[in-house]
Design a protein around this motif. Structure first.
Motif, mmCIF file in Angstrom:
data_model
loop_
_atom_site.group_PDB
_atom_site.id
_atom_site.type_symbol
_atom_site.label_atom_id
_atom_site.label_comp_id
_atom_site.label_asym_id
_atom_site.label_seq_id
_atom_site.Cartn_x
_atom_site.Cartn_y
_atom_site.Cartn_z
ATOM 1 N N ASP A 14 0.825 -1.203 0.000
ATOM 2 C CA ASP A 14 0.000 0.000 0.000
ATOM 3 C C ASP A 14 0.862 1.257 0.000
ATOM 4 O OD1 ASP A 14 -2.262 -1.559 0.034
ATOM 5 O OD2 ASP A 14 -2.610 -1.354 2.184
ATOM 6 N N VAL A 15 1.920 1.256 0.802
ATOM 7 C CA VAL A 15 2.814 2.414 0.835
ATOM 8 C C VAL A 15 3.412 2.655 -0.542
ATOM 9 C CG1 VAL A 15 4.951 3.358 1.777
ATOM 10 C CG2 VAL A 15 3.346 2.174 3.280
ATOM 11 N N TRP A 16 3.922 1.604 -1.161
ATOM 12 C CA TRP A 16 4.537 1.780 -2.476
ATOM 13 C C TRP A 16 3.515 2.214 -3.522
ATOM 14 C CZ3 TRP A 16 9.169 3.043 -2.818
ATOM 15 C CH2 TRP A 16 10.177 2.457 -2.056
ATOM 16 N N ALA A 17 2.287 1.737 -3.415
ATOM 17 C CA ALA A 17 1.260 2.170 -4.357
ATOM 18 C C ALA A 17 1.038 3.677 -4.256
ATOM 19 C CB ALA A 17 -0.045 1.419 -4.099
ATOM 20 N N VAL A 18 1.033 4.200 -3.032
ATOM 21 C CA VAL A 18 0.864 5.645 -2.831
ATOM 22 C C VAL A 18 2.068 6.405 -3.381
ATOM 23 C CG1 VAL A 18 0.646 7.467 -1.109
ATOM 24 C CG2 VAL A 18 -0.643 5.352 -0.837
ATOM 25 N N VAL A 19 3.273 5.933 -3.086
ATOM 26 C CA VAL A 19 4.483 6.597 -3.565
ATOM 27 C C VAL A 19 4.525 6.608 -5.089
ATOM 28 C CG1 VAL A 19 7.006 6.455 -3.647
ATOM 29 C CG2 VAL A 19 5.798 6.092 -1.480
ATOM 30 N N HIS A 20 4.188 5.496 -5.713
ATOM 31 C CA HIS A 20 4.204 5.433 -7.174
ATOM 32 C C HIS A 20 3.170 6.372 -7.782
ATOM 33 C CE1 HIS A 20 5.995 1.101 -6.838
ATOM 34 N NE2 HIS A 20 6.879 2.048 -6.579
ATOM 35 N N ARG A 108 11.101 0.381 -6.178
ATOM 36 C CA ARG A 108 10.812 0.113 -4.760
ATOM 37 C C ARG A 108 12.084 0.081 -3.924
ATOM 38 N NH1 ARG A 108 5.872 -3.879 -3.420
ATOM 39 N NH2 ARG A 108 4.287 -2.956 -4.779
ATOM 40 N N THR A 109 13.149 0.649 -4.410
ATOM 41 C CA THR A 109 14.372 0.695 -3.611
ATOM 42 C C THR A 109 14.279 1.844 -2.616
ATOM 43 O OG1 THR A 109 15.387 2.003 -5.387
ATOM 44 C CG2 THR A 109 15.839 -0.366 -5.341
ATOM 45 N N THR A 110 15.014 1.709 -1.522
ATOM 46 C CA THR A 110 14.908 2.699 -0.452
ATOM 47 C C THR A 110 16.183 2.729 0.380
ATOM 48 O OG1 THR A 110 13.676 3.276 1.566
ATOM 49 C CG2 THR A 110 13.785 0.955 0.991
ATOM 50 N N PRO A 111 16.529 3.865 0.949
ATOM 51 C CA PRO A 111 17.628 3.911 1.921
ATOM 52 C C PRO A 111 17.264 3.102 3.165
ATOM 53 C CG PRO A 111 17.017 6.112 1.161
ATOM 54 C CD PRO A 111 15.936 5.182 0.714
ATOM 55 N N PRO A 112 18.229 2.879 4.067
ATOM 56 C CA PRO A 112 17.948 2.140 5.308
ATOM 57 C C PRO A 112 17.186 3.016 6.291
ATOM 58 C CG PRO A 112 20.234 2.834 5.273
ATOM 59 C CD PRO A 112 19.671 3.194 3.932
ATOM 60 N N ALA A 113 15.884 3.107 6.106
ATOM 61 C CA ALA A 113 15.023 3.961 6.932
ATOM 62 C C ALA A 113 13.630 3.360 6.924
ATOM 63 C CB ALA A 113 14.998 5.386 6.369
ATOM 64 N N PRO A 114 12.771 3.740 7.869
ATOM 65 C CA PRO A 114 11.396 3.242 7.852
ATOM 66 C C PRO A 114 10.739 3.502 6.500
ATOM 67 C CG PRO A 114 11.825 4.412 9.895
ATOM 68 C CD PRO A 114 13.020 4.639 9.018
ATOM 69 N N LEU A 115 9.934 2.566 6.047
ATOM 70 C CA LEU A 115 9.318 2.704 4.726
ATOM 71 C C LEU A 115 8.477 3.972 4.617
ATOM 72 C CD1 LEU A 115 8.849 1.516 1.947
ATOM 73 C CD2 LEU A 115 6.968 0.158 2.908
ATOM 74 N N ALA A 116 7.871 4.398 5.721
ATOM 75 C CA ALA A 116 7.032 5.601 5.680
ATOM 76 C C ALA A 116 7.824 6.855 5.338
ATOM 77 C CB ALA A 116 6.305 5.787 7.011
ATOM 78 N N THR A 117 9.161 6.809 5.418
ATOM 79 C CA THR A 117 9.936 7.974 4.986
ATOM 80 C C THR A 117 9.764 8.218 3.499
ATOM 81 O OG1 THR A 117 11.949 6.654 4.618
ATOM 82 C CG2 THR A 117 11.669 7.672 6.791
ATOM 83 N N ARG A 118 9.384 7.179 2.739
ATOM 84 C CA ARG A 118 9.138 7.363 1.310
ATOM 85 C C ARG A 118 7.896 8.216 1.097
ATOM 86 N NH1 ARG A 118 13.278 7.906 0.038
ATOM 87 N NH2 ARG A 118 13.575 7.956 2.268
ATOM 88 N N LEU A 119 6.947 8.128 2.016
ATOM 89 C CA LEU A 119 5.779 9.000 1.952
ATOM 90 C C LEU A 119 6.178 10.448 2.216
ATOM 91 C CD1 LEU A 119 3.265 6.832 4.034
ATOM 92 C CD2 LEU A 119 3.297 7.084 1.543
ATOM 93 N N VAL A 120 6.990 10.643 3.261
ATOM 94 C CA VAL A 120 7.470 11.995 3.581
ATOM 95 C C VAL A 120 8.178 12.584 2.371
ATOM 96 C CG1 VAL A 120 8.962 13.361 5.070
ATOM 97 C CG2 VAL A 120 7.700 11.428 6.031
ATOM 98 N N GLU A 121 9.065 11.809 1.769
ATOM 99 C CA GLU A 121 9.825 12.261 0.609
ATOM 100 C C GLU A 121 8.898 12.682 -0.529
ATOM 101 O OE1 GLU A 121 13.888 12.420 -1.151
ATOM 102 O OE2 GLU A 121 13.135 12.190 0.890
ATOM 103 N N ALA A 122 7.917 11.837 -0.828
ATOM 104 C CA ALA A 122 7.019 12.115 -1.947
ATOM 105 C C ALA A 122 6.154 13.349 -1.700
ATOM 106 C CB ALA A 122 6.138 10.897 -2.217
ATOM 107 N N PHE A 123 5.596 13.463 -0.495
ATOM 108 C CA PHE A 123 4.676 14.561 -0.218
ATOM 109 C C PHE A 123 5.409 15.897 -0.037
ATOM 110 C CE2 PHE A 123 1.994 11.081 1.933
ATOM 111 C CZ PHE A 123 1.345 10.784 0.743
#
Length: 226
Positions: A14-20, A108-123
């Motif tokens: 779900d997180v990746w779907a939002v980021v994409h 779907r690659t990411t730095p070593p951080a909680p996955l929700a940081t990808r949401l922060v990055e995108a928004f």
């Protein structure tokens, strides 16, 4: 008022779907922006809109191992690592960088951080790009709320907002979300997220007795919000 559904135990898919989705929407909007507009300054000091888009490309390409190796090469200086990443990901022209953004939309690659940081990055970086260009984002409030929850408990030294919002009551007026206790800061959840993350330009969208204190803390922090 819709509730902020997912917490930090949200489904990875779900997180990746939002980021994409966020990447695709940004790509579609930028495809209609004239090249000269990409040189508009962004809320990230020293970075143009073009630089922020390159940063999004760079972080989308980043792997856990690549992040660690890149940080070591940068002398464990996060700002230096970011600058190197922007230089590597930025194309000669906006069209080239835009094509690089298109190419990473579904990664779907990411730095070593909680996955929700990808949401922060995108928004947050989505707003860093859209704001100077006069574009409007269509953000899913429940997921923006999840990003704000993460930021509120993550220290600023790790890119979070804990010190910025300590002792304040953050209350969204467009989703069912209240965080913390103290003087109130109210407004759209995307503006709460961006202001908490160091974007002072979003303070004007907020109201409440806590806004002056939040603004003072952002001014005192005086470091590039990345």
């Amino acid at each position: 008022m819709p509730a902020v559904g997912p917490g930090m135990g949200e489904n990875r898919g779900d997180v990746w779907a939002v980021v994409h989705r966020e990447r695709r929407l940004l790509y579609d909007q930028l495809a209609r922006v004239p090249p000269e507009a990409w040189e508009e300054p962004s809320p990230c000091p020293g970075w143009s809109v073009h630089d922020v888009v390159a940063h999004l490309v760079d972080t989308a390409r980043t792997t856990r191992l690549g992040f660690v190796l890149g940080l070591a090469r940068a002398g464990f200086d996060f700002d230096r690592q970011n600058a190197r990443g922007v230089a590597a990901a930025r194309g000669v022209t906006p069209a080239e960088t835009l094509e690089r953004l298109r190419a990473v939309v579904d990664r779907r690659t990411t730095p070593p951080a909680p996955l929700a940081t990808r949401l922060v990055e995108a928004f947050v970086h989505g707003e860093d790009v859209r704001g100077p260009l006069g574009l409007v984002g269509d953000y899913p409030g429940r997921w923006v709320g999840a990003a704000l929850e993460l930021q509120a408990r993550t220290g600023t030294g790790l890119g979070g907002a804990r010190e910025h919002v300590a002792g304040l009551r953050l209350a969204a007026d467009d989703v069912d979300l209240v965080l913390g206790e103290g003087p109130a800061v109210t407004g759209p959840v995307i503006s709460l997220l961006c202001a908490a993350s160091g974007r002072a330009d979003h303070l004007e969208q907020l109201a409440g007795d806590g806004v002056p204190l939040l603004g003072h803390r952002l001014f005192q922090a005086a470091r590039p919000p990345r």
